[in-house]
Design a protein around this motif. Structure first.
Motif, short mmCIF file in Angstrom:
data_model
loop_
_atom_site.label_atom_id
_atom_site.label_comp_id
_atom_site.label_asym_id
_atom_site.label_seq_id
_atom_site.Cartn_x
_atom_site.Cartn_y
_atom_site.Cartn_z
N THR A 343 97.45 56.25 28.73
CA THR A 343 96.70 56.87 27.64
C THR A 343 95.31 56.27 27.44
O THR A 343 94.65 56.57 26.46
CB THR A 343 97.50 56.74 26.34
OG1 THR A 343 97.96 55.38 26.20
CG2 THR A 343 98.71 57.67 26.37
N GLY A 344 94.91 55.40 28.34
CA GLY A 344 93.54 54.93 28.28
C GLY A 344 93.38 53.48 27.89
O GLY A 344 94.33 52.78 27.56
N LEU A 345 92.13 53.07 27.95
CA LEU A 345 91.75 51.68 27.69
C LEU A 345 91.20 51.53 26.28
O LEU A 345 90.83 52.50 25.63
CB LEU A 345 90.69 51.24 28.70
CG LEU A 345 91.06 51.37 30.17
CD1 LEU A 345 89.81 51.23 31.03
CD2 LEU A 345 92.09 50.31 30.56
N LYS A 346 91.12 50.29 25.86
CA LYS A 346 90.47 49.95 24.60
C LYS A 346 89.17 49.23 24.93
O LYS A 346 89.18 48.20 25.59
CB LYS A 346 91.38 49.05 23.77
CG LYS A 346 90.82 48.67 22.41
CD LYS A 346 91.81 47.79 21.67
CE LYS A 346 91.23 47.34 20.32
NZ LYS A 346 92.17 46.43 19.62
N LEU A 347 88.05 49.82 24.52
CA LEU A 347 86.75 49.26 24.86
C LEU A 347 86.54 47.90 24.20
O LEU A 347 86.99 47.67 23.08
CB LEU A 347 85.65 50.21 24.40
CG LEU A 347 84.50 50.49 25.36
CD1 LEU A 347 85.00 51.10 26.65
CD2 LEU A 347 83.48 51.43 24.71
N ALA A 348 85.88 47.00 24.90
CA ALA A 348 85.50 45.70 24.35
C ALA A 348 84.09 45.39 24.82
O ALA A 348 83.72 45.73 25.94
CB ALA A 348 86.47 44.61 24.79
N ILE A 349 83.31 44.74 24.00
CA ILE A 349 81.95 44.40 24.36
C ILE A 349 81.83 42.89 24.47
O ILE A 349 82.44 42.14 23.71
CB ILE A 349 80.93 44.96 23.33
CG1 ILE A 349 79.49 44.84 23.85
CG2 ILE A 349 81.08 44.30 21.99
CD1 ILE A 349 79.15 45.81 24.95
N ALA A 350 81.10 42.43 25.47
CA ALA A 350 80.82 41.00 25.67
C ALA A 350 82.09 40.17 25.80
O ALA A 350 82.13 39.00 25.41
CB ALA A 350 79.97 40.46 24.52
N GLY A 351 83.13 40.77 26.39
CA GLY A 351 84.36 40.03 26.63
C GLY A 351 85.01 39.51 25.36
O GLY A 351 85.79 38.55 25.40
N LYS A 352 84.69 40.12 24.22
CA LYS A 352 85.22 39.71 22.90
C LYS A 352 84.82 38.28 22.53
O LYS A 352 85.45 37.65 21.70
CB LYS A 352 86.74 39.86 22.84
CG LYS A 352 87.24 41.29 23.05
CD LYS A 352 88.67 41.47 22.57
CE LYS A 352 89.65 40.60 23.28
NZ LYS A 352 91.03 40.82 22.84
N ILE A 353 83.76 37.78 23.15
CA ILE A 353 83.28 36.42 22.85
C ILE A 353 82.56 36.44 21.50
O ILE A 353 81.77 37.35 21.22
CB ILE A 353 82.31 35.93 23.95
CG1 ILE A 353 83.04 35.87 25.31
CG2 ILE A 353 81.71 34.59 23.60
CD1 ILE A 353 82.10 35.72 26.48
N ALA A 354 82.83 35.46 20.67
CA ALA A 354 82.14 35.33 19.38
C ALA A 354 80.75 34.75 19.63
O ALA A 354 80.60 33.54 19.84
CB ALA A 354 82.95 34.44 18.45
N LEU A 355 79.74 35.60 19.64
CA LEU A 355 78.37 35.18 19.89
C LEU A 355 77.67 34.83 18.58
O LEU A 355 77.87 35.50 17.56
CB LEU A 355 77.59 36.29 20.59
CG LEU A 355 78.08 36.74 21.97
CD1 LEU A 355 77.33 37.99 22.42
CD2 LEU A 355 77.92 35.62 22.99
#
Length: 502
Positions: A343-355
């Motif tokens: 049913t698909g992927l869950k998008l994440a940005i920047a590897g979920k790193i706390a910047l």
């Protein structure tokens, strides 16, 4: 912390295609800069090591999913996961990159310190130990989706008594011989799994809520294999790569300009595979071709499985999961021993790193993309988010090349901070654009976390590789927007920098 030397000039996050590509480019184009790759898994490959479902393969040809510097030499241009891992392993070993990879290291957070011109990075090892590294640059090659969680559509599995499997977390010993399998979904993963499971399963049903546009092509590229026999390997690869990039670009533009004709051409190809009397309803989406990514069917494998009777496509909505299968809203019952939720992927940005910057959170959703590579008012940070209408590696290559040019320019100038500066006045004049002109579910669900996108270059993530490649390679690095400076020397005050970062 004292202002001592950084551990690395560049810390690369992720040992998949993006991270390995950056390391290889640095070896060639920025050899005087130190780097390390940190990878949370125990092996390189990223997606190609994580996904273990039956038939895992590329949905792009390997002459464009391969790197511009390393010819793809396998006979098949649509390659399976193990062949892609072999390719990456060879690159890592031939270029002596493996010694730079730290496996079992997950990046938790990264804080930029203006006064030191470096990122302070907190990592966690597989044993739960916390570590600290510093780097002048952070290069994020962690992909575009959440490695920990897949998209959960919220199915109520009710009385279903069989196994439920998500492709992202495929069990090693799943036995589906002689069993009825229902694969929920109609994207690239489902189109791959259905024919691959059909050889052992009793029956595999692809249950789709809406159809997907599909196109068939041979897994082997006849021209590529012919050219390799008569030309030097690198020359043959360059020609094939150019041919495939051109055809990909023309196909996408044709679909957008004349969607009806493209739809007719795709249907004609399906009828050639399944017969003139085949029902085209399961292959006729309610949207135009390339409003979502097309699904590749190499060597007609899905169509062959359907013709054999071992696979079928059913379009409908789920009413309930019952003990022995799935009940649809039209009361049709599909027997199932195993349900695969593709049913698909869950998008994440920047590897979920706390910047953060000086301890204050950096929310990339509040910053504009710069050349699809960096971010407005965020120093010494680059990332890769590949093309939706072409191969991922095409963007990985041009981003790596560009950052190597930036590194060299910085060294020549004696600068250690490089920041795409977008003033409040300039930002107020920007016309914002939809970052993704695609209707795919995972894309729409993830828009809220994505950086901003302008109508005009360079403050955007473009979807036109040929134009991007020319700009990234030929435009001067010093374009009047990138601010090169030395920390502590003629630098803006920390307060002004933080205000810009917010």
């Amino acid at each position: 912390m004292k202002n001592t030397a950084t551990d690395f000039d560049v810390l690369i996050v992720g040992a998949g295609i993006s991270g390995i590509g950056m390391a290889a480019h640095m070896k060639d184009k920025a050899p005087g800069h130190s780097f390390a790759i940190v990878e949370r898994r125990d092996n390189l490959g990223g997606t190609w090591d994580l996904f273990r479902y039956p038939g895992i393969r590329s949905d792009s040809d390997m002459h464009t999913l391969g790197f511009d510097f390393e010819p793809w030499t396998h006979e098949k241009s649509i390659a399976d996961g193990p062949a892609i891992l072999d390719y990456l392993d060879r690159i890592v070993d031939e270029r002596d990159i493996r010694k730079h990879i730290r496996f079992g290291h997950k990046v938790l957070s990264a804080d930029w310190r203006d006064s030191e011109a470096r990122w302070h990075v907190t990592l966690e090892t597989a044993q739960g130990e916390r570590k600290h590294l510093t780097a002048n640059w952070l290069y994020l090659g962690a992909g575009y989706y959440d490695y920990d969680e897949a998209y959960d559509p919220g199915f109520d599995l009710g009385e279903f008594a069989g196994e439920v499997v998500h492709p992202q977390f495929w069990p090693k010993d799943l036995d589906y011989r002689g069993k009825n399998v229902v694969v929920i979904g109609s994207g690239a993963t489902a189109v791959t799994i259905v024919p691959s499971m059909s050889d052992k399963a009793a029956k595999v049903t692809m249950l789709q809520r809406t159809p997907t546009w599909m196109f068939s092509r041979p897994a082997k590229d006849a021209l590529a294999n012919f050219l390799r026999k008569i030309l030097p390997e690198k020359t043959a690869y360059r020609i094939t790569r150019w041919k495939n990039i051109t055809l990909q670009d023309l196909g996408f533009k044709r679909a957008r300009a004349k969607p009806q004709k493209m739809g007719e051409a795709l249907h004609k190809r399906i009828r050639k595979s399944l017969g003139d009397d085949c029902d085209l309803a399961p292959f006729t989406p309610p949207y135009n071709p390339w409003d979502q990514r097309l699904c590749l069917v190499p060597d007609d494998d899905l169509f062959e499985a359907m013709k054999s009777g071992k696979a079928e496509i059913v379009t409908g909505h789920i009413k309930a999961f019952e003990k022995g299968g799935v009940r649809l809203t039209d009361d049709q019952f599909i027997p199932a021993d195993i349900v695969v939720t593709a049913t698909g992927l869950k998008l994440a940005i920047a590897g979920k790193i706390a910047l953060s910057r000086e301890g204050r959170k950096i929310d990339l959703a509040q910053h504009y993309y710069y050349k699809g590579c960096m971010f407005s008012n965020v120093p010494n940070l680059a990332a890769v988010f590949g093309y939706l209408n072409a191969s991922w590696t095409l963007r990985a290559d041009i981003n790596s090349d560009f950052i190597c040019r930036v590194l060299q320019e910085s060294r020549q100038r004696g600068a250690d901070i490089v920041e795409p500066v977008l003033t409040p006045e300039a930002e107020a004049a920007i016309v914002e654009d939809d970052i993704f002109d695609f209707s795919s579910g995972y894309i729409q669900r993830g828009k809220a976390i994505m950086p901003k996108n302008a109508v005009a270059y360079p403050w955007r993530l473009n979807q036109e590789y040929v134009a991007d490649r020319k700009r990234m390679k030929e435009d001067p690095v010093d374009d009047g927007l990138l601010d090169f400076r030395r920390h502590g020397a003629n630098a803006r005050g920390a307060g002004e920098q933080l205000e810009a970062a917010e």
